[in-house]
Write a protein that holds these residues in place. Sequence first.
Motif, PDB file in Angstrom:
ATOM      1  N   ARG A 188       2.185 -14.761  24.586  1.00  5.36           N
ATOM      2  CA  ARG A 188       2.072 -13.106  24.465  1.00  5.36           C
ATOM      3  C   ARG A 188       1.575 -12.649  23.172  1.00  5.36           C
ATOM      4  O   ARG A 188       0.729 -11.506  22.939  1.00  5.36           O
ATOM      5  CB  ARG A 188       3.338 -12.673  24.633  1.00  5.36           C
ATOM      6  CG  ARG A 188       3.775 -12.843  26.935  1.00  5.36           C
ATOM      7  CD  ARG A 188       5.598 -13.111  26.469  1.00  5.36           C
ATOM      8  NE  ARG A 188       6.250 -13.844  26.418  1.00  5.36           N
ATOM      9  CZ  ARG A 188       7.307 -14.385  25.653  1.00  5.36           C
ATOM     10  NH1 ARG A 188       8.253 -12.710  25.791  1.00  5.36           N
ATOM     11  NH2 ARG A 188       7.808 -15.115  24.792  1.00  5.36           N
ATOM     12  N   TYR A 189       1.969 -13.618  22.301  1.00  5.78           N
ATOM     13  CA  TYR A 189       1.912 -13.513  21.094  1.00  5.78           C
ATOM     14  C   TYR A 189      -0.246 -13.310  20.745  1.00  5.78           C
ATOM     15  O   TYR A 189      -0.417 -11.930  20.175  1.00  5.78           O
ATOM     16  CB  TYR A 189       2.201 -13.853  19.444  1.00  5.78           C
ATOM     17  CG  TYR A 189       1.976 -13.308  18.792  1.00  5.78           C
ATOM     18  CD1 TYR A 189       3.205 -12.049  17.922  1.00  5.78           C
ATOM     19  CD2 TYR A 189       0.955 -14.160  17.557  1.00  5.78           C
ATOM     20  CE1 TYR A 189       2.613 -11.649  16.988  1.00  5.78           C
ATOM     21  CE2 TYR A 189       1.123 -13.381  15.906  1.00  5.78           C
ATOM     22  CZ  TYR A 189       1.682 -12.273  15.534  1.00  5.78           C
ATOM     23  OH  TYR A 189       1.326 -11.706  14.520  1.00  5.78           O
ATOM     24  N   PRO A 190      -0.502 -14.515  21.100  1.00 11.98           N
ATOM     25  CA  PRO A 190      -1.759 -14.254  20.810  1.00 11.98           C
ATOM     26  C   PRO A 190      -2.823 -13.047  21.466  1.00 11.98           C
ATOM     27  O   PRO A 190      -3.304 -12.721  21.191  1.00 11.98           O
ATOM     28  CB  PRO A 190      -2.279 -15.743  21.138  1.00 11.98           C
ATOM     29  CG  PRO A 190      -0.924 -17.313  21.162  1.00 11.98           C
ATOM     30  CD  PRO A 190      -0.568 -15.308  21.225  1.00 11.98           C
ATOM     31  N   ALA A 191      -2.513 -13.230  22.795  1.00 12.35           N
ATOM     32  CA  ALA A 191      -2.472 -11.796  23.982  1.00 12.35           C
ATOM     33  C   ALA A 191      -2.779 -10.408  23.162  1.00 12.35           C
ATOM     34  O   ALA A 191      -3.577  -9.656  22.542  1.00 12.35           O
ATOM     35  CB  ALA A 191      -2.066 -11.559  24.813  1.00 12.35           C
ATOM     36  N   PRO A 387       8.609  -3.910  23.358  1.00 12.37           N
ATOM     37  CA  PRO A 387       7.365  -4.015  22.273  1.00 12.37           C
ATOM     38  C   PRO A 387       6.947  -6.417  22.317  1.00 12.37           C
ATOM     39  O   PRO A 387       8.280  -6.794  23.220  1.00 12.37           O
ATOM     40  CB  PRO A 387       8.218  -3.559  21.092  1.00 12.37           C
ATOM     41  CG  PRO A 387       9.730  -3.761  21.185  1.00 12.37           C
ATOM     42  CD  PRO A 387       9.871  -4.107  22.164  1.00 12.37           C
ATOM     43  N   THR A 388       5.992  -6.222  21.744  1.00  9.96           N
ATOM     44  CA  THR A 388       5.694  -7.303  22.266  1.00  9.96           C
ATOM     45  C   THR A 388       6.145  -7.707  20.850  1.00  9.96           C
ATOM     46  O   THR A 388       7.044  -8.916  20.676  1.00  9.96           O
ATOM     47  CB  THR A 388       4.287  -7.759  22.460  1.00  9.96           C
ATOM     48  OG1 THR A 388       3.744  -7.055  23.459  1.00  9.96           O
ATOM     49  CG2 THR A 388       3.837  -9.006  22.452  1.00  9.96           C
ATOM     50  N   GLN A 413       9.627 -11.015  15.735  1.00 12.07           N
ATOM     51  CA  GLN A 413       9.714 -11.466  17.382  1.00 12.07           C
ATOM     52  C   GLN A 413      10.598 -11.581  17.993  1.00 12.07           C
ATOM     53  O   GLN A 413      10.295 -12.625  18.960  1.00 12.07           O
ATOM     54  CB  GLN A 413       8.626 -12.971  17.079  1.00 12.07           C
ATOM     55  CG  GLN A 413       7.535 -12.921  15.375  1.00 12.07           C
ATOM     56  CD  GLN A 413       6.424 -12.403  16.243  1.00 12.07           C
ATOM     57  OE1 GLN A 413       6.123 -11.081  16.166  1.00 12.07           O
ATOM     58  NE2 GLN A 413       5.905 -13.114  16.441  1.00 12.07           N
ATOM     59  N   SER A 414      11.634 -11.081  18.134  1.00  8.83           N
ATOM     60  CA  SER A 414      12.933 -11.318  18.606  1.00  8.83           C
ATOM     61  C   SER A 414      12.146 -11.016  20.451  1.00  8.83           C
ATOM     62  O   SER A 414      12.918 -12.011  20.605  1.00  8.83           O
ATOM     63  CB  SER A 414      14.267 -10.624  18.040  1.00  8.83           C
ATOM     64  OG  SER A 414      13.888  -9.593  17.977  1.00  8.83           O
ATOM     65  N   PRO A 415      11.617  -9.996  20.412  1.00  7.08           N
ATOM     66  CA  PRO A 415      10.946  -9.851  21.781  1.00  7.08           C
ATOM     67  C   PRO A 415      10.352 -10.308  22.287  1.00  7.08           C
ATOM     68  O   PRO A 415      11.019 -10.482  23.317  1.00  7.08           O
ATOM     69  CB  PRO A 415      10.843  -8.215  21.946  1.00  7.08           C
ATOM     70  CG  PRO A 415      10.795  -7.695  20.442  1.00  7.08           C
ATOM     71  CD  PRO A 415      11.324  -8.421  19.526  1.00  7.08           C
ATOM     72  N   LEU A 416       9.475 -11.670  22.014  1.00  5.95           N
ATOM     73  CA  LEU A 416       9.233 -12.990  21.893  1.00  5.95           C
ATOM     74  C   LEU A 416      10.255 -13.530  22.512  1.00  5.95           C
ATOM     75  O   LEU A 416      10.039 -14.628  23.470  1.00  5.95           O
ATOM     76  CB  LEU A 416       8.224 -12.877  21.487  1.00  5.95           C
ATOM     77  CG  LEU A 416       6.711 -12.462  21.178  1.00  5.95           C
ATOM     78  CD1 LEU A 416       6.215 -13.007  19.819  1.00  5.95           C
ATOM     79  CD2 LEU A 416       6.230 -12.582  22.565  1.00  5.95           C
ATOM     80  N   ALA A 420      11.674 -15.539  25.742  1.00  3.13           N
ATOM     81  CA  ALA A 420      12.121 -17.435  26.243  1.00  3.13           C
ATOM     82  C   ALA A 420      12.944 -18.100  26.348  1.00  3.13           C
ATOM     83  O   ALA A 420      13.322 -18.681  27.187  1.00  3.13           O
ATOM     84  CB  ALA A 420      10.961 -17.959  25.437  1.00  3.13           C
ATOM     85  N   ALA A 421      14.203 -17.496  25.205  1.00  2.00           N
ATOM     86  CA  ALA A 421      15.755 -17.950  25.461  1.00  2.00           C
ATOM     87  C   ALA A 421      16.086 -18.065  26.830  1.00  2.00           C
ATOM     88  O   ALA A 421      16.910 -18.600  26.957  1.00  2.00           O
ATOM     89  CB  ALA A 421      16.474 -17.782  23.754  1.00  2.00           C
ATOM     90  N   LEU A 422      16.128 -17.413  27.423  1.00  2.00           N
ATOM     91  CA  LEU A 422      16.476 -16.640  28.822  1.00  2.00           C
ATOM     92  C   LEU A 422      15.441 -16.537  29.826  1.00  2.00           C
ATOM     93  O   LEU A 422      16.122 -16.319  31.004  1.00  2.00           O
ATOM     94  CB  LEU A 422      16.839 -14.636  28.856  1.00  2.00           C
ATOM     95  CG  LEU A 422      18.066 -14.957  27.908  1.00  2.00           C
ATOM     96  CD1 LEU A 422      17.513 -12.763  27.053  1.00  2.00           C
ATOM     97  CD2 LEU A 422      18.646 -14.889  27.742  1.00  2.00           C
TER      98      LEU A 422
END
Length: 474
Positions: A188-191, A387-388, A413-416, A420-422
């Motif tokens: 998601r971040y590179p996107a 937010p991404t 970056q916590s929304p990313l 993933a953590a969940l």
Amino acid sequence: MTASSTATEPWRLGAAQLAARVRAGDVSCVEAVESSLRRIDQANPRLNAIVFADRERALRAAREADALRARSPHEMGLLHGVPVTIKLNADVAGEASSNGVPADADRVAAQDSTVVANLRRAGAVIVGRTNVPPFSFRWFTENSLHGRTLNPWNAELTSGGSSGGAAVAVAAGMCALAHGTDIAGSIRYPAYVNGVVGLRPTPGRVAAYNPGNNTRFAGLQLFSAQGPLARCVDDVELALRAMAGDGGDDPTWQPVPLDFPDDAAPVRVACVDAVPGAKLAAPAKAALDQAARALSAAGYEVENATPPSLQEAVEVWLAIVMTEVRIEMMTAVEATQDASIIASVRAMADCAPAPQLQSYAGALARRDALRREWNRFLRRYPLLLMPTSCRPPMHWGEDLQGSEAMRKLLADQSPLIAVAALSLPGMHVPTGVADGAPSGVQLVAGSFREQRLIAAGKIIERDAALPPPWQAWS
């Protein structure tokens, strides 16, 4: 190239468009692959997204695909003749799976990973391997083995990581689809920073096992997902159907249906425009507002709401993953003598609790409780608009400024990371350009509800009506 296809070079087409033209006989598989290779020759020397390409193997596969179309057109797959790239951390038979680590430069895979086998089965043709940070463990794609992958919008900005090469290859038109992986935002971040679509499926949707890696700790099993990057949501949907086709030997793969009757139904949406511990940058807030208006106009009920315990989800991720990094990966990180990856991983480790059995087991237990809280939230809001990242694309080296700077970065970056953590699915959708860099939003849904993301993503994408990325910066 046939007369009907000369107006548009095949590399300019999306995966769904190209697959349809191949199926109709308007473009041959060889033409599609040759066009992709020409675009690689044109764009890759500057960007360094693709670091290995077996051209003869790709052309041989394209010729075989054309022969199959002529012989048995009913056997053509969803991606027949479509050029794709594979990230350096996935096994491709006969090629090195270096994962950006010099010590593994000659670690040649004996067989395809299951996701690669699924793509081949769907008719896709591999045209190259995309660059990663060492161990696929930074939001910055550079390594001492293959160098730095540049962001085509602005070389001073990160190209993202760890699927940075994949996102750049798609954005520049070197491939119609790219394979990526995501354990904390690595699709998601590179996107986001390259202005393309990136889908992180639910872990277990797409087989994640690599034959060359028999050690998978809990963090990889629970958090990591394999998924596609593309220039439009239609293409991501097509790629997901191909990637998720078979689980092979992967014990985490789940044969859950892709489609549900209410996938496209307008639902209540939680618009998350406040993130604890982070300040939402103006472009990120504007992107959320734009996407919220598009969804509202399509009948979705959008409300401002905050999901439970975002920051605690990040802490759980750190406690689990960084304990495993210290057990398995840290020695190999230090052995690289690569100052960037060493500094980044050390700083992230400083943000995690000491690697003790009690904190590790406690984090696994707390994750279970958090997932229950989120399940209740997702029943009320089946779709989240988030937010991404809370901030514009980072400049190179912003993760190398020590542990305090890393704590700020992790909050941004916590929304990313929390998604993933969940073990939830998330998708980045571009919405525009702000201050010369791409902007966009993240959609999140319940486990295995990727099609709900895709349906909403198409609405946001249609409203944004963006041109192909290369038109903005080439």
